[in-house]
Design a protein around this motif. Sequence first.
Motif, mmCIF file in Angstrom:
data_model
loop_
_atom_site.group_PDB
_atom_site.id
_atom_site.type_symbol
_atom_site.label_atom_id
_atom_site.label_comp_id
_atom_site.label_asym_id
_atom_site.label_seq_id
_atom_site.Cartn_x
_atom_site.Cartn_y
_atom_site.Cartn_z
ATOM 1 N N ILE A 21 0.831 -1.204 0.000
ATOM 2 C CA ILE A 21 0.000 0.000 0.000
ATOM 3 C C ILE A 21 0.865 1.253 0.000
ATOM 4 O O ILE A 21 0.626 2.186 -0.759
ATOM 5 N N SER A 22 1.875 1.252 0.844
ATOM 6 C CA SER A 22 2.773 2.406 0.900
ATOM 7 C C SER A 22 3.471 2.617 -0.441
ATOM 8 O O SER A 22 3.533 3.738 -0.953
ATOM 9 N N ASN A 23 3.983 1.548 -1.005
ATOM 10 C CA ASN A 23 4.640 1.641 -2.313
ATOM 11 C C ASN A 23 3.647 2.052 -3.393
ATOM 12 O O ASN A 23 3.986 2.801 -4.309
ATOM 13 N N GLY A 24 2.416 1.565 -3.289
ATOM 14 C CA GLY A 24 1.381 1.898 -4.267
ATOM 15 C C GLY A 24 1.024 3.368 -4.244
ATOM 16 O O GLY A 24 0.819 3.984 -5.294
ATOM 17 N N LEU A 25 0.946 3.940 -3.052
ATOM 18 C CA LEU A 25 0.643 5.370 -2.941
ATOM 19 C C LEU A 25 1.747 6.213 -3.567
ATOM 20 O O LEU A 25 1.480 7.163 -4.304
ATOM 21 N N THR A 26 2.975 5.844 -3.277
ATOM 22 C CA THR A 26 4.114 6.568 -3.854
ATOM 23 C C THR A 26 4.129 6.414 -5.371
ATOM 24 O O THR A 26 4.295 7.398 -6.105
ATOM 25 N N ALA A 27 3.933 5.183 -5.836
ATOM 26 C CA ALA A 27 3.924 4.930 -7.271
ATOM 27 C C ALA A 27 2.754 5.647 -7.952
ATOM 28 O O ALA A 27 2.898 6.172 -9.057
ATOM 29 N N GLY A 28 1.605 5.684 -7.292
ATOM 30 C CA GLY A 28 0.439 6.366 -7.843
ATOM 31 C C GLY A 28 0.681 7.850 -8.013
ATOM 32 O O GLY A 28 0.343 8.438 -9.039
#
Length: 99
Positions: A21-28
Motif C-alpha cells: 500500500i505504501s509503495n502503491g501510494l508513492t507509485a500512484g
Amino acid sequence: MDDLFATPSAINPGERSALEISNGLTAGREKVLELLGQKPEGLQWETLWPAILDACVVTYNQIGDCVRKLRETAQIEVPDWTSSAIKRPRDDYIILPAR
C-alpha cells in the motif's frame, strides 16, 4: 549459500500488505505526475484515474486524495475545482501539470 537450504520463515501478511500500500501510494503519485508530464494540455480525471489504478496498488479514494494534496501544494492545477468542500476530483475535471 546456507540460506538457500534453510527453512523459509513465514512472512507476516500485514507487513507485506502495508508495504504494498505504501509503495502503491508513492507509485500512484509519481504516475499522476508522469502522465501529466506527457500531456501539457491536461487529462480529464475520468481518463486519469483508471490508468493509475491499472498501474499501481492504490484505491480510487487514495489516488483522489493524492491529487487533492498535489493540487493544494501547487504541483498540479485543476481550474474547475473551486470549492474546498469537494474532497476528490470529479470525472469532468481537467487535471493539468503545474505551470
